[in-house]
Design a protein around this motif. Structure first.
Motif, short mmCIF file in Angstrom:
data_model
loop_
_atom_site.label_atom_id
_atom_site.label_comp_id
_atom_site.label_asym_id
_atom_site.label_seq_id
_atom_site.Cartn_x
_atom_site.Cartn_y
_atom_site.Cartn_z
N LEU A 40 8.11 -13.23 -1.58
CA LEU A 40 7.43 -11.98 -1.91
C LEU A 40 8.37 -11.03 -2.64
O LEU A 40 8.00 -10.44 -3.66
CB LEU A 40 6.88 -11.31 -0.65
CG LEU A 40 6.26 -9.92 -0.84
CD1 LEU A 40 5.08 -9.97 -1.80
CD2 LEU A 40 5.86 -9.34 0.50
N TYR A 44 7.91 -9.66 -6.42
CA TYR A 44 7.88 -8.21 -6.66
C TYR A 44 8.88 -7.84 -7.78
O TYR A 44 8.53 -7.10 -8.70
CB TYR A 44 8.22 -7.48 -5.35
CG TYR A 44 8.24 -5.98 -5.44
CD1 TYR A 44 7.06 -5.25 -5.52
CD2 TYR A 44 9.44 -5.29 -5.43
CE1 TYR A 44 7.10 -3.85 -5.59
CE2 TYR A 44 9.48 -3.91 -5.49
CZ TYR A 44 8.31 -3.20 -5.57
OH TYR A 44 8.34 -1.82 -5.64
N GLN A 65 3.13 -1.02 -2.74
CA GLN A 65 3.92 -1.96 -1.92
C GLN A 65 4.43 -1.28 -0.65
O GLN A 65 4.42 -1.88 0.42
CB GLN A 65 5.08 -2.53 -2.74
CG GLN A 65 5.78 -3.69 -2.08
CD GLN A 65 4.91 -4.93 -1.92
OE1 GLN A 65 3.80 -5.03 -2.43
NE2 GLN A 65 5.42 -5.89 -1.19
N TRP A 68 1.50 -1.06 1.56
CA TRP A 68 1.16 -2.39 2.08
C TRP A 68 2.08 -2.76 3.25
O TRP A 68 1.62 -3.32 4.25
CB TRP A 68 1.23 -3.47 1.00
CG TRP A 68 0.95 -4.81 1.58
CD1 TRP A 68 -0.27 -5.35 1.88
CD2 TRP A 68 1.91 -5.77 2.05
NE1 TRP A 68 -0.13 -6.56 2.48
CE2 TRP A 68 1.21 -6.85 2.60
CE3 TRP A 68 3.31 -5.81 2.06
CZ2 TRP A 68 1.84 -7.96 3.15
CZ3 TRP A 68 3.94 -6.92 2.60
CH2 TRP A 68 3.22 -7.98 3.13
N ARG A 72 0.83 -3.76 6.79
CA ARG A 72 1.20 -5.03 7.41
C ARG A 72 1.77 -4.79 8.81
O ARG A 72 1.39 -5.45 9.77
CB ARG A 72 2.23 -5.75 6.54
CG ARG A 72 2.72 -7.07 7.14
CD ARG A 72 4.09 -7.46 6.66
NE ARG A 72 5.07 -6.45 7.04
CZ ARG A 72 6.25 -6.31 6.47
NH1 ARG A 72 6.61 -7.11 5.47
NH2 ARG A 72 7.10 -5.38 6.86
N THR A 104 1.89 -12.01 4.67
CA THR A 104 2.79 -12.01 3.51
C THR A 104 2.28 -12.96 2.43
O THR A 104 2.30 -12.64 1.25
CB THR A 104 4.22 -12.39 3.95
OG1 THR A 104 4.63 -11.48 4.98
CG2 THR A 104 5.20 -12.34 2.79
N ASN A 106 -0.80 -13.79 1.89
CA ASN A 106 -1.96 -13.15 1.25
C ASN A 106 -1.51 -12.12 0.21
O ASN A 106 -2.12 -11.99 -0.85
CB ASN A 106 -2.85 -12.50 2.29
CG ASN A 106 -3.59 -13.51 3.14
OD1 ASN A 106 -3.75 -14.67 2.76
ND2 ASN A 106 -4.02 -13.09 4.31
N ARG A 107 -0.45 -11.39 0.51
CA ARG A 107 0.07 -10.41 -0.44
C ARG A 107 0.63 -11.10 -1.68
O ARG A 107 0.44 -10.64 -2.81
CB ARG A 107 1.14 -9.53 0.23
CG ARG A 107 1.68 -8.43 -0.65
CD ARG A 107 0.61 -7.42 -1.03
NE ARG A 107 1.18 -6.31 -1.78
CZ ARG A 107 0.47 -5.33 -2.31
NH1 ARG A 107 -0.83 -5.31 -2.16
NH2 ARG A 107 1.06 -4.37 -2.98
#
Length: 132
Positions: A40, A44, A65, A68, A72, A104, A106-107
């Motif tokens: 991730l 990013y 982010q 998020w 999370r 994570t 899914n993100r």
């Protein structure tokens, strides 16, 4: 009869050689989450680099982010509220790491859309770049 006993002994030995303790499974789940978290973070950074000229997008990505991460963490607290020690059992770390890894993942899937881009003519592409 000897054949049956031999097969039984073989299967018992084989099953013991592949079994893991709960602690080992918990550690594996933690390592798996750490790898997904690293993925991730790398994604990013790739997005920040790819869209570096779009300062408005970058500003909004950073805000999104950060939010998020808060979301999370709130999801984790909702799923596994803090309880007395032992409440969830010895499998709890494995479950916790696995759930966080799933969030994570899914993100990552969501953010990957910015790396893939969209087809030219997509009227709803927003900040996503056109595919080359």
């Amino acid at each position: 009869m000897k054949f049956f006993i031999s097969i039984t002994i073989f299967l018992m030995i084989a099953s013991f050689s592949f079994s893991q303790t709960q602690r080992e499974m918990n550690e594996d789940a933690k390592r798996s989450l750490e790898m997904k978290d690293k993925e991730l973070n790398e994604l990013y950074q790739e997005i920040l680099d790819k869209y570096k000229d779009d300062t408005v997008f970058i500003k909004n990505l950073r805000v999104a982010q950060k939010i998020w991460i808060q979301f999370r963490d709130a999801q984790m607290d909702m799923k596994y509220p803090e309880r007395e020690t032992g409440y969830y059992g010895s499998i709890q770390p494995l479950c916790w790491y696995s759930y966080k890894e799933n969030l994570t993942k899914n993100r990552i899937d969501f953010l990957n859309e910015w790396m893939k881009g969209v087809q030219e003519g997509d009227a709803c592409s927003g900040s996503m770049q056109i595919k080359n």
